[in-house]
Design an enzyme around this catalytic site. Structure first.
Site, short mmCIF file in Angstrom:
data_model
loop_
_atom_site.label_atom_id
_atom_site.label_comp_id
_atom_site.label_asym_id
_atom_site.label_seq_id
_atom_site.Cartn_x
_atom_site.Cartn_y
_atom_site.Cartn_z
N GLN A 133 52.29 19.28 62.62
CA GLN A 133 52.47 18.77 61.25
C GLN A 133 53.89 18.28 61.04
OE1 GLN A 133 51.24 21.46 58.20
NE2 GLN A 133 49.12 21.51 58.91
N GLN A 166 56.03 27.13 61.06
CA GLN A 166 55.48 28.49 60.98
C GLN A 166 54.25 28.47 60.08
OE1 GLN A 166 56.72 31.28 62.29
NE2 GLN A 166 58.88 30.91 62.72
N GLN A 208 56.11 23.42 56.82
CA GLN A 208 55.02 22.75 57.54
C GLN A 208 54.48 23.80 58.49
OE1 GLN A 208 53.84 19.83 57.17
NE2 GLN A 208 55.39 18.71 56.00
N SER A 209 53.17 23.90 58.54
CA SER A 209 52.71 25.09 59.25
C SER A 209 52.72 24.96 60.76
CB SER A 209 51.35 25.53 58.76
OG SER A 209 50.48 24.46 58.80
N THR A 210 52.41 23.83 61.33
CA THR A 210 52.45 23.78 62.78
C THR A 210 53.42 22.70 63.22
OG1 THR A 210 50.73 22.16 62.98
CG2 THR A 210 50.03 24.45 62.94
#
Ligand SMILES: [Zn+2]
Length: 701
Positions: free
Chosen positions: A30, A67, A25-27
């Site tokens: 999220q 990340q 999950q990027s942030t």
């Protein structure tokens, strides 16, 4: 892909190896809000089981939660995945929208390459791929490229929108302290009179002193605090007060928003090869948007630009070395205080001796040394030091001090202003204490827990209040004691004594230099054709401009007056160099202040001024050398010399070695060979030695 083909792709050797489920999950948002997709990623696990992997052979990599996928750098999980695939540990890689495993094409293609080499399968929600197969590989490659393109579009759309808003001056960016957005989103001066006054004080003080350090000193001396706006998550936007720092002043002076200008794009960030981001300030002409007078400010746009100019000028004077060196032994008054007016570097000091006295030279050579270039400039310091000395004696006079006392009155006025600001701090503390008291009074006393808390709070506020009061009183009393009558008289008497102390032979060079350092901040020097331009910055910030003549160098100083050269020119007609020197010395004529004439000086002057030498002059008058004469008279050269010694011939010295030229007279009076048989040489008529009759006529003027 159909289930059948999927099952055909999975072979026994795949099943022997592990399945890797990569979850990303990027942030952090999220991670919290997009649980849906997390659930979908764990669903993939069931598909792996369906394809034949047992539960304990499925390895979940989810260490990259939170990340961004834009680069593999810093994504430990992704790197571990690539490593394990490379070692052939993976039979299959599972991922949601698998191309998003890496949103950077090169990362993605690297993974594909390795998967193909190690015969590792790839599975996402759309199907199962074998990167060893050309078609699958093409598809996967496309997916990666599309994903990267999508990211790019997203980014540029976001940024485009932002830049558009910025161009119109409508983009809301965090404001520096002292400026705020009102309810309608317009920028206004922060509606807190204390904040405003402190900022006005900062700008006014800078305008007066022209130095950021002086601003800091002013704030410290008057115990003024400066507001800071908290940017973090907790207490965001709240203002806290603390001491003013130098960097803070610089930031504020550089920030165009205080001049009421909307600007965007002052900084540019870029990533370096290590994946780290660095931020650089851009020059003003490269800023994305500048809209002057977009909103209210504390200074005008012109003032802002003036401030920048002063800042730049000062930064040039920031040579690291020599600035704070204690005074050395030499007599140069400006040791460590000289700044080059050409390049802004500090100038070094050299001494050269002249007639037993050390004379300073100021040289700008740092640049020259570092880059192997000639010196930037070289300024003989003799006259400069004399001028500085005069300026000091002039400055430190009772008259100038009267002016200073008048200025002091103004300072008192400013102290009053500062006092007012400090008093506001007390008032603020009082207000907070009152508030705490009220809160405490209004609480139901039965609510012990809250009441205790509020009481503690009230006590704390009271403590702050009493501290503020104490500080205020202290500073207030300090201000009052500043410069009373007694103090003034003391200063006056010191000033009256200054010239005496300065000129006292017992005062050492070091002490004089220390006095200079007390009064002068630095001196910028620039050499022009004949002069040195000096800008002398005094401690208080005032600048004195002076121009002094460049002292003559040794050769120029020794240069002989043209009248003397004319005189020498005349004397050459009659005398040799040595005789001329004697003649001039006898008459008290000197080539320079300190010298007497000598044969060498006369011959040097003769050559330097292109005067015809005596030999040439005599030849022009038709005089002959001994050899020529011998030929004319048909005798040996030696005979000519002997005849001359005995007065039979006229010979004229043309140098100080005694060499001569001879005058050929009418035939009848010339001696002839073998005369000596008839007469003794000593008895023959002697010619009178030619002695100048001009000696008494020449006058030097
Ligand atoms: Zn220079």
């Amino acid at each position: 892909m159909t289930g059948e083909t999927a099952h055909q792709k999975v072979r026994a050797e795949h099943l022997k190896r592990n399945a890797y489920l990569y979850i990303r999950q990027s942030t952090i948002q999220q991670v919290f809000h997009n649980t849906e997709s997390t659930r979908r990623q764990y669903d993939l696990r069931r598909r792996a089981v369906a394809l034949g992997w047992t539960d304990d052979h499925i390895i979940v990599i989810d260490s990259d939660l939170g990340q961004s996928g834009a680069s593999a750098k810093d994504r430990e999980g992704f790197q571990r995945l690539v490593a394990d695939v490379g070692m052939g540990k993976a039979g299959i890689v599972l991922g949601l929208e698998v191309s998003r495993l890496a949103r950077n094409s090169s990362d993605w293609h690297r993974l594909l390459e390795i998967c193909a080499l190690t015969e590792t399968l790839i599975l996402d929600e759309d199907g199962l791929y074998d990167p060893g197969h050309f078609n699958d590989r093409l598809l996967l490659g496309m997916k990666g490229t599309m994903s990267e393109a999508e990211l790019h579009m997203l980014r540029s759309r976001l940024r485009g929108g932002m830049l558009n808003k910025a161009s119109r001056g409508e983009l809301q960016v965090p404001l520096p302290v002292g400026l705020s957005y009102d309810v309608s989103g317009k920028v206004v001066l922060t509606p807190d009179s204390q904040v405003q006054e402190v900022l006005y004080t900062l700008f006014k003080t800078y305008e007066r002193t022209g130095s950021a350090s002086a601003v800091v000193k002013h704030f410290n001396k008057n115990a003024l605090e400066f507001p800071r706006r908290i940017r973090g998550q907790i207490n965001k936007g709240k203002t806290v007060w603390g001491p003013l720092m130098h960097t803070r002043v610089l930031h504020i002076l550089h920030n165009p928003r205080y001049a009421g200008a909307f600007v965007y794009g002052r900084m540019k960030s870029h990533k370096n090869a290590n994946g780290k981001t660095s931020v650089n300030a851009l020059p003003m002409d490269q800023w994305h948007t500048i809209i002057p007078d977009a909103h209210p400010g504390y200074i005008t746009w012109e003032q802002y630009n003036d401030n920048l100019k002063t800042l730049r000028a000062c930064s040039q004077a920031y040579g690291k070395d020599r600035r704070n060196h204690p005074p050395g032994r030499g007599p140069a008054l400006l040791q460590g205080l000289v700044v080059c007016g050409v390049c802004g570097q500090r100038m070094t000091l050299r001494y050269h001796g002249r007639n037993g006295i050390l004379v300073p030279d100021y040289v700008c050579q740092r640049h020259g040394i570092e880059y192997g270039k000639p010196h930037c400039q070289h300024i003989p310091g003799g006259n400069v030091d004399k001028a500085i000395e005069q300026l000091l004696l002039e400055l430190v006079k009772p008259v100038t001090l009267e002016v200073a006392f008048t200025v002091q009155m103004e300072v008192q006025q400013r102290l009053k202003e500062a006092d007012k600001l400090r008093y506001q701090k007390v008032q603020r503390a009082q207000y907070q204490a009152d508030l705490a008291r009220e809160r405490f009074m209004n609480i139901d006393p039965r609510n012990r827990l809250v009441a205790d808390q509020l009481e503690a709070d009230w006590n704390e506020k009271l403590r702050v209040l009493s501290q503020a009061r104490e500080e205020y009183e202290q500073q207030h009393n300090l201000d009052k004691t500043k410069l009373d009558k007694q103090c003034r008289e003391k200063i006056m008497s010191l000033v009256k004594n200054f010239p005496k102390v300065w000129n006292d032979p017992a005062t050492t060079d070091q002490q004089r230099k220390r006095m200079v350092k007390l009064i002068i901040e630095d001196v910028t020097m620039k050499r022009t054709a004949k002069n040195v331009d000096l800008d002398i910055r005094l401690k208080g910030g005032a600048v004195h401009h002076m121009t002094v003549a460049i002292p003559l160098n040794a050769w120029q100083a020794r240069k002989t007056k043209p009248e003397i050269i004319d005189e020498i020119d005349k004397l050459i007609d009659h005398f040799t160099d040595e005789e001329i020197a004697e003649n001039l010395n006898r008459r008290g004529i000197k080539p320079s202040e300190s010298e007497e004439f000598s044969r060498i000086i006369v011959s040097r002057l003769r050559r330097e001024n292109n005067l015809k030498c005596r030999y040439e002059r005599l030849r022009e008058r038709g005089l002959l050398t001994a050899d020529e004469m011998a030929k004319e008279l048909n005798v040996a050269s030696i005979t000519i010399k002997i005849w001359r010694r005995h007065g039979l011939l006229k010979g004229y010295k043309y140098n100080d070695k005694g060499e001569r030229l001879f005058e050929l007279g009418p035939k009848e009076i010339m001696p002839v060979k073998s005369q000596g048989l008839k007469y003794k040489l000593s008895e023959r008529t002697k010619y009178e030695e030619l002695v100048s009759h001009a000696t008494n006529e020449v006058q030097v003027e």
